[in-house]
Design a protein around this motif. Structure first.
Motif, PDB file in Angstrom:
ATOM      1  N   ILE A  50       3.446   2.837   6.934  1.00 11.31           N
ATOM      2  CA  ILE A  50       1.981   1.485   6.330  1.00 11.31           C
ATOM      3  C   ILE A  50       0.938   3.074   6.800  1.00 11.31           C
ATOM      4  O   ILE A  50      -0.073   3.167   5.821  1.00 11.31           O
ATOM      5  N   ALA A  51       1.128   3.093   7.821  1.00 10.16           N
ATOM      6  CA  ALA A  51      -0.011   4.287   8.796  1.00 10.16           C
ATOM      7  C   ALA A  51      -0.457   6.006   7.772  1.00 10.16           C
ATOM      8  O   ALA A  51      -1.212   6.335   7.932  1.00 10.16           O
ATOM      9  N   GLN A  52       0.850   6.446   7.526  1.00 10.73           N
ATOM     10  CA  GLN A  52       1.268   7.443   6.984  1.00 10.73           C
ATOM     11  C   GLN A  52       1.121   7.341   5.585  1.00 10.73           C
ATOM     12  O   GLN A  52       1.511   8.255   4.571  1.00 10.73           O
ATOM     13  N   GLY A  53       1.387   6.072   4.735  1.00  5.83           N
ATOM     14  CA  GLY A  53       1.625   5.593   3.030  1.00  5.83           C
ATOM     15  C   GLY A  53       0.337   6.075   3.045  1.00  5.83           C
ATOM     16  O   GLY A  53      -0.973   6.520   3.433  1.00  5.83           O
ATOM     17  N   ASP A  54       0.284   6.438   1.573  1.00  2.00           N
ATOM     18  CA  ASP A  54      -1.094   6.855   0.373  1.00  2.00           C
ATOM     19  C   ASP A  54      -1.411   5.320  -0.009  1.00  2.00           C
ATOM     20  O   ASP A  54      -0.521   5.080  -0.623  1.00  2.00           O
ATOM     21  N   LEU A  55      -2.144   4.920  -0.020  1.00  2.00           N
ATOM     22  CA  LEU A  55      -3.249   3.535   0.001  1.00  2.00           C
ATOM     23  C   LEU A  55      -2.655   3.351  -1.365  1.00  2.00           C
ATOM     24  O   LEU A  55      -1.962   2.461  -1.760  1.00  2.00           O
ATOM     25  N   LEU A  56      -3.210   4.301  -1.905  1.00  2.00           N
ATOM     26  CA  LEU A  56      -2.724   3.606  -3.692  1.00  2.00           C
ATOM     27  C   LEU A  56      -1.848   3.417  -3.915  1.00  2.00           C
ATOM     28  O   LEU A  56      -1.440   2.235  -4.443  1.00  2.00           O
ATOM     29  N   ASP A  57      -0.778   4.109  -3.670  1.00  2.65           N
ATOM     30  CA  ASP A  57       0.850   3.675  -3.923  1.00  2.65           C
ATOM     31  C   ASP A  57       0.378   2.431  -3.290  1.00  2.65           C
ATOM     32  O   ASP A  57       1.578   1.061  -3.614  1.00  2.65           O
ATOM     33  N   LEU A  58       0.535   2.215  -2.175  1.00  4.62           N
ATOM     34  CA  LEU A  58       0.691   1.585  -0.633  1.00  4.62           C
ATOM     35  C   LEU A  58       0.546   0.071  -1.575  1.00  4.62           C
ATOM     36  O   LEU A  58       0.506  -1.637  -2.288  1.00  4.62           O
ATOM     37  N   GLN A  59      -1.263  -0.396  -2.581  1.00  7.88           N
ATOM     38  CA  GLN A  59      -1.465  -1.007  -2.833  1.00  7.88           C
ATOM     39  C   GLN A  59      -1.452  -1.279  -4.808  1.00  7.88           C
ATOM     40  O   GLN A  59      -0.845  -2.521  -4.911  1.00  7.88           O
ATOM     41  N   ALA A  60      -0.354  -0.334  -5.243  1.00 10.41           N
ATOM     42  CA  ALA A  60       0.400  -0.758  -6.351  1.00 10.41           C
ATOM     43  C   ALA A  60       1.824  -1.492  -5.767  1.00 10.41           C
ATOM     44  O   ALA A  60       2.530  -1.988  -6.497  1.00 10.41           O
ATOM     45  N   ASP A  61       1.865  -1.298  -4.767  1.00  7.64           N
ATOM     46  CA  ASP A  61       3.614  -1.586  -4.531  1.00  7.64           C
ATOM     47  C   ASP A  61       3.309  -2.756  -4.291  1.00  7.64           C
ATOM     48  O   ASP A  61       4.167  -3.987  -4.674  1.00  7.64           O
ATOM     49  N   TYR A  62       2.244  -3.692  -3.496  1.00 10.31           N
ATOM     50  CA  TYR A  62       1.585  -4.743  -3.120  1.00 10.31           C
ATOM     51  C   TYR A  62       1.353  -5.610  -4.554  1.00 10.31           C
ATOM     52  O   TYR A  62       2.126  -6.688  -4.711  1.00 10.31           O
ATOM     53  N   VAL A  63       1.001  -5.028  -5.236  1.00  9.36           N
ATOM     54  CA  VAL A  63       0.573  -5.588  -6.760  1.00  9.36           C
ATOM     55  C   VAL A  63       1.602  -5.908  -7.180  1.00  9.36           C
ATOM     56  O   VAL A  63       1.649  -7.148  -7.302  1.00  9.36           O
ATOM     57  N   ALA A  64       2.455  -5.353  -7.287  1.00 11.14           N
ATOM     58  CA  ALA A  64       3.929  -5.215  -8.153  1.00 11.14           C
ATOM     59  C   ALA A  64       4.577  -6.504  -7.748  1.00 11.14           C
ATOM     60  O   ALA A  64       5.623  -6.884  -8.123  1.00 11.14           O
ATOM     61  N   LEU A  65       4.658  -6.353  -6.196  1.00 11.49           N
ATOM     62  CA  LEU A  65       5.552  -7.417  -5.350  1.00 11.49           C
ATOM     63  C   LEU A  65       5.186  -8.547  -5.855  1.00 11.49           C
ATOM     64  O   LEU A  65       5.628  -9.531  -5.658  1.00 11.49           O
ATOM     65  N   PHE A  66       3.606  -9.269  -5.895  1.00  4.91           N
ATOM     66  CA  PHE A  66       3.435  -9.965  -5.373  1.00  4.91           C
ATOM     67  C   PHE A  66       2.142 -10.733  -6.774  1.00  4.91           C
ATOM     68  O   PHE A  66       2.178 -12.207  -6.525  1.00  4.91           O
ATOM     69  N   ASP A  67       2.275  -9.562  -6.945  1.00  5.51           N
ATOM     70  CA  ASP A  67       0.993 -10.144  -8.392  1.00  5.51           C
ATOM     71  C   ASP A  67       1.674 -10.603  -9.531  1.00  5.51           C
ATOM     72  O   ASP A  67       0.974 -10.855 -10.756  1.00  5.51           O
TER      73      ASP A  67
END
Length: 244
Positions: A50-67
């Motif tokens: 998480i610390a090293q990841g691209d924030l926009l990618d992390l957010q996009a993956d989160y929305v795809a998973l939970f939204d």
């Protein structure tokens, strides 16, 4: 239990603040003697990603998973009551429980949002934590199986909650059922849900309407989160364990 706050943050929407708090979160997990060394190492490795990841990618993956779809919803009562009137009463009861314990909510989340529930549990004693996690173990097991099926790191957090009460074996009871499920996050499935929610006449009480409205607001907020990198999040102080 500070580790519950860390797990809550790991299940919440990724932000820059979360990435910045990663070193402190990793130290909390390393010090959690209730977990096996392997589980601690696995969680710390996820925190580093998480610390090293691209924030926009992390957010996009989160929305795809939970939204997209409800199978992986982090709203606990949605897995039990859907949007029925029973869910409304369960919300009222849980909110009263929070208030009785002196745990006040902001207006952003519904009471049964799992990260929020974990924040509440972090203020309880070990017996209370075990009791409450035991009550939702079947939800956590099914949710973990679904997250594992989608190869989501968040399965590490929900599996850890089960491990804390010695109930991790319950996940295997749900795996075959989950594999046989029809995915509810496909374009066709999502279109069907939105068509159903566009006009709803099934509410039989003001309470039903309130729950349906609140759930809709939650999903709308999640969609906004995908466009709003600056969403605020509370993080832990590594020394005091306080939220800020």
């Amino acid at each position: 239990m500070r580790s519950l706050i860390v797990l809550a943050r790991l299940l919440d929407y990724p932000t820059k603040a979360l990435q910045q708090a990663a070193p402190e979160m990793a130290e909390v997990i390393k010090a959690e003697t209730r977990l096996t060394p392997l589980r601690r190492e696995t969680l710390v490795a996820w925190i580093r990603r998480i610390a090293q990841g691209d924030l926009l990618d992390l957010q996009a993956d989160y929305v795809a998973l939970f939204d997209k779809g409800r199978a992986t919803s982090l709203l606990l009562f949605e897995h039990v009551h859907g949007e029925s009137r029973d869910r409304g009463q369960a919300m009222v009861d849980l909110l009263a429980q929070y208030r009785e314990a002196g745990f006040e909510l902001d207006a952003r989340e519904l009471p049964d949002y799992l990260p929020l529930f974990l924040e509440y549990l972090s203020t309880r004693d070990e017996a209370g934590i075990a009791g409450h996690l035991g009550e939702i173990a079947h939800i956590l097991a099914r949710l973990t199986a679904r997250l594992e099926e989608r190869e989501a790191d968040q399965a590490l957090a929900t599996a850890t909650l089960l491990a804390l009460i010695g109930a991790e074996d319950e996940i295997t009871e749900h795996q075959d059922k989950v594999r046989a499920e029809t995915r509810d996050d496909t374009p066709a499935a999502l279109d069907a849900v939105w068509e159903e929610e566009a006009v709803r006449f099934s509410a039989s009480s003001d309470q039903d309407c309130a729950v349906q409205s609140a759930a809709g607001q939650r999903r709308a907020q999640q969609r906004q989160n995908a466009r709003d990198e600056a969403r605020p999040v509370r993080v832990i102080d590594p020394v005091s364990g306080d939220l800020s």
